[in-house]
Design a protein around this motif. Structure first.
Motif, PDB file in Angstrom:
ATOM      1  N   ASP A 182       0.838  -1.192   0.000  1.00  0.00           N
ATOM      2  CA  ASP A 182       0.000   0.000   0.000  1.00  0.00           C
ATOM      3  C   ASP A 182       0.875   1.244   0.000  1.00  0.00           C
ATOM      4  OD1 ASP A 182      -2.314  -1.520   0.051  1.00  0.00           O
ATOM      5  OD2 ASP A 182      -2.415  -1.526   2.243  1.00  0.00           O
ATOM      6  N   TYR A 183       0.490   2.207  -0.834  1.00  0.00           N
ATOM      7  CA  TYR A 183       1.271   3.435  -0.998  1.00  0.00           C
ATOM      8  C   TYR A 183       0.394   4.665  -0.769  1.00  0.00           C
ATOM      9  CZ  TYR A 183       4.454   0.229  -3.375  1.00  0.00           C
ATOM     10  OH  TYR A 183       5.280  -0.822  -3.675  1.00  0.00           O
ATOM     11  N   ARG A 184       1.008   5.682  -0.187  1.00  0.00           N
ATOM     12  CA  ARG A 184       0.326   6.955   0.018  1.00  0.00           C
ATOM     13  C   ARG A 184       0.823   7.950  -1.016  1.00  0.00           C
ATOM     14  NH1 ARG A 184      -2.745   9.882   3.263  1.00  0.00           N
ATOM     15  NH2 ARG A 184      -2.269  12.070   3.657  1.00  0.00           N
ATOM     16  N   LEU A 185      -0.119   8.528  -1.779  1.00  0.00           N
ATOM     17  CA  LEU A 185       0.215   9.491  -2.826  1.00  0.00           C
ATOM     18  C   LEU A 185      -0.210  10.886  -2.385  1.00  0.00           C
ATOM     19  CD1 LEU A 185      -1.108   7.416  -5.879  1.00  0.00           C
ATOM     20  CD2 LEU A 185       1.102   7.257  -4.730  1.00  0.00           C
ATOM     21  N   GLY A 186       0.245  11.290  -1.228  1.00  0.00           N
ATOM     22  CA  GLY A 186      -0.191  12.551  -0.652  1.00  0.00           C
ATOM     23  C   GLY A 186       0.607  13.750  -1.099  1.00  0.00           C
ATOM     24  N   LYS A 187       0.356  14.851  -0.412  1.00  0.00           N
ATOM     25  CA  LYS A 187       0.975  16.128  -0.757  1.00  0.00           C
ATOM     26  C   LYS A 187       2.493  16.053  -0.656  1.00  0.00           C
ATOM     27  CE  LYS A 187      -1.135  19.721   0.745  1.00  0.00           C
ATOM     28  NZ  LYS A 187      -1.670  20.798   1.639  1.00  0.00           N
ATOM     29  N   SER A 188       3.003  15.355   0.358  1.00  0.00           N
ATOM     30  CA  SER A 188       4.455  15.299   0.537  1.00  0.00           C
ATOM     31  C   SER A 188       5.130  14.589  -0.631  1.00  0.00           C
ATOM     32  CB  SER A 188       4.805  14.615   1.851  1.00  0.00           C
ATOM     33  OG  SER A 188       4.359  13.265   1.858  1.00  0.00           O
ATOM     34  N   LEU A 189       4.502  13.539  -1.160  1.00  0.00           N
ATOM     35  CA  LEU A 189       5.083  12.831  -2.299  1.00  0.00           C
ATOM     36  C   LEU A 189       5.059  13.714  -3.548  1.00  0.00           C
ATOM     37  CD1 LEU A 189       6.252  10.000  -3.045  1.00  0.00           C
ATOM     38  CD2 LEU A 189       3.994   9.488  -4.005  1.00  0.00           C
ATOM     39  N   ARG A 190       3.981  14.453  -3.728  1.00  0.00           N
ATOM     40  CA  ARG A 190       3.902  15.345  -4.893  1.00  0.00           C
ATOM     41  C   ARG A 190       4.933  16.466  -4.776  1.00  0.00           C
ATOM     42  NH1 ARG A 190      -1.609  14.427  -3.872  1.00  0.00           N
ATOM     43  NH2 ARG A 190      -1.885  16.485  -2.940  1.00  0.00           N
ATOM     44  N   LYS A 191       5.171  16.937  -3.556  1.00  0.00           N
ATOM     45  CA  LYS A 191       6.202  17.964  -3.373  1.00  0.00           C
ATOM     46  C   LYS A 191       7.586  17.436  -3.730  1.00  0.00           C
ATOM     47  CE  LYS A 191       4.114  20.999   0.108  1.00  0.00           C
ATOM     48  NZ  LYS A 191       4.228  21.524   1.498  1.00  0.00           N
ATOM     49  N   LYS A 192       7.784  16.148  -3.523  1.00  0.00           N
ATOM     50  CA  LYS A 192       9.065  15.542  -3.889  1.00  0.00           C
ATOM     51  C   LYS A 192       9.218  15.394  -5.399  1.00  0.00           C
ATOM     52  CE  LYS A 192       9.488  12.900   0.425  1.00  0.00           C
ATOM     53  NZ  LYS A 192       9.453  11.540   1.029  1.00  0.00           N
ATOM     54  N   GLY A 193       8.114  15.589  -6.128  1.00  0.00           N
ATOM     55  CA  GLY A 193       8.201  15.564  -7.577  1.00  0.00           C
ATOM     56  C   GLY A 193       7.445  14.455  -8.271  1.00  0.00           C
TER      57      GLY A 193
END
Length: 294
Positions: A182-193
């Motif tokens: 299971d993976y979280r595709l949250g704001k922090s991951l999007r900030k990482k690019g």
């Protein structure tokens, strides 16, 4: 009391040993500690790989093993703690570390020094070993498949691909002949690019790409092995696979098959939640007539 020595990294499913301690547990259960064991215990610090089950024959009397966990005792008190009750990291100094075989029945007459025969449920071991090897490989496959979804440089995995699994994984669970990550595709991951805009549309294509990579590795029948320099439970162990583009090595405390060809047919599915913030990857194997059983 010295740490339990373990032989499961070499694939052992049977062995002889000596009882060191018998600990009463709730619900008329007992925890049996031996000097060595082929049983793989559940690691409470990262409980992805379930425990081996099987049978102990103590002084010739067979007793079912219904669970197998890690126990630890501080040198100053010697009081045994199990699983989540252990307050220190595994391998901490001034603690002894043990494999605790959880059994039911009457063990009142069993004492330290008694001989014991240990036998792991081989079918369960085969299924979990296949599931764990597939899980290690599929995380490399998803990293490669999602490599074009990053718009910023990020840490890479052992193959040099952007480490999506390392950045987004929340839970990994292995079961006989399969696994789920299971993976979280949250704001922090999007900030990482990590780019999620087209993920839902391309999800079937991504799943097919991962399945194709996995199928190629299985058909190549590549060697798989575990390096364990010493037998102590807390020793550092690594999983290795001779992939076509180079051997990969990652820390791992589980059990594994000895070649990718033993995994059989691989099917990988990807599911995205309605909000697009959580992704699950399910890996199912059909190996030697067996199928995944979550």
């Amino acid at each position: 009391m010295a740490d339990t020595r373990v032989t499961f990294p070499q694939g052992s499913v049977q062995g002889t040993a000596t009882v060191r301690q018998v600990v009463p547990l709730p619900d008329r259960r007992w925890g049996v500690i031996c000097d060595r064991t082929p049983f793989h215990p559940l690691d409470h610090t990262w409980p992805d790989h379930p425990a081996d089950l099987g049978v102990l024959a103590i002084s010739g009397v067979p007793v079912p093993v219904t669970d197998c966990v890690i126990g630890a005792a501080p040198h100053d008190t010697g009081s045994l703690l199990l699983g989540d009750d252990i307050p220190v990291r595994r391998g901490a100094e001034d603690w002894d570390w043990h494999v605790v075989h959880v059994v039911t029945g009457d063990l009142d007459g069993v004492t330290p020094g008694d001989p014991v025969e240990l036998a792991v449920d081989e079918e369960r071991r085969r299924g979990l070993s296949a599931g764990h090897t597939a899980c290690e490989l599929v995380t490399l496959a998803i990293n490669e498949t999602f490599a074009d979804s990053w718009r910023k440089p990020v840490p890479v995995d052992v193959r040099g691909r952007p480490d999506f699994d390392g950045a987004a994984l929340t839970v990994s669970r292995i079961h006989p002949y399969g696994s789920r990550d299971d993976y979280r595709l949250g704001k922090s991951l999007r900030k990482k690019g990590f780019v999620t805009n087209d993920l839902a549309v391309r999800l079937p294509e991504r799943a097919e790409q991962i399945t194709t990579l996995m199928t190629g590795w299985v058909e190549a029948d590549l060697p798989v092995w575990v390096d364990a320099p010493v037998e102590e439970l807390t020793a550092r162990r690594t999983w290795n696979c001779a992939l076509p583009d180079g051997t990969v090595t990652v820390p791992c405390g589980g059990t594994h098959v000895t070649s990718t060809g033993q995994l059989g047919t691989v099917t990988v599915t990807l599911d995205l939640d309605a909000e697009g913030s959580a992704l699950s990857m399910t890996t199912a194997l059909t190996a030697a007539g067996r199928t995944a059983t979550p």
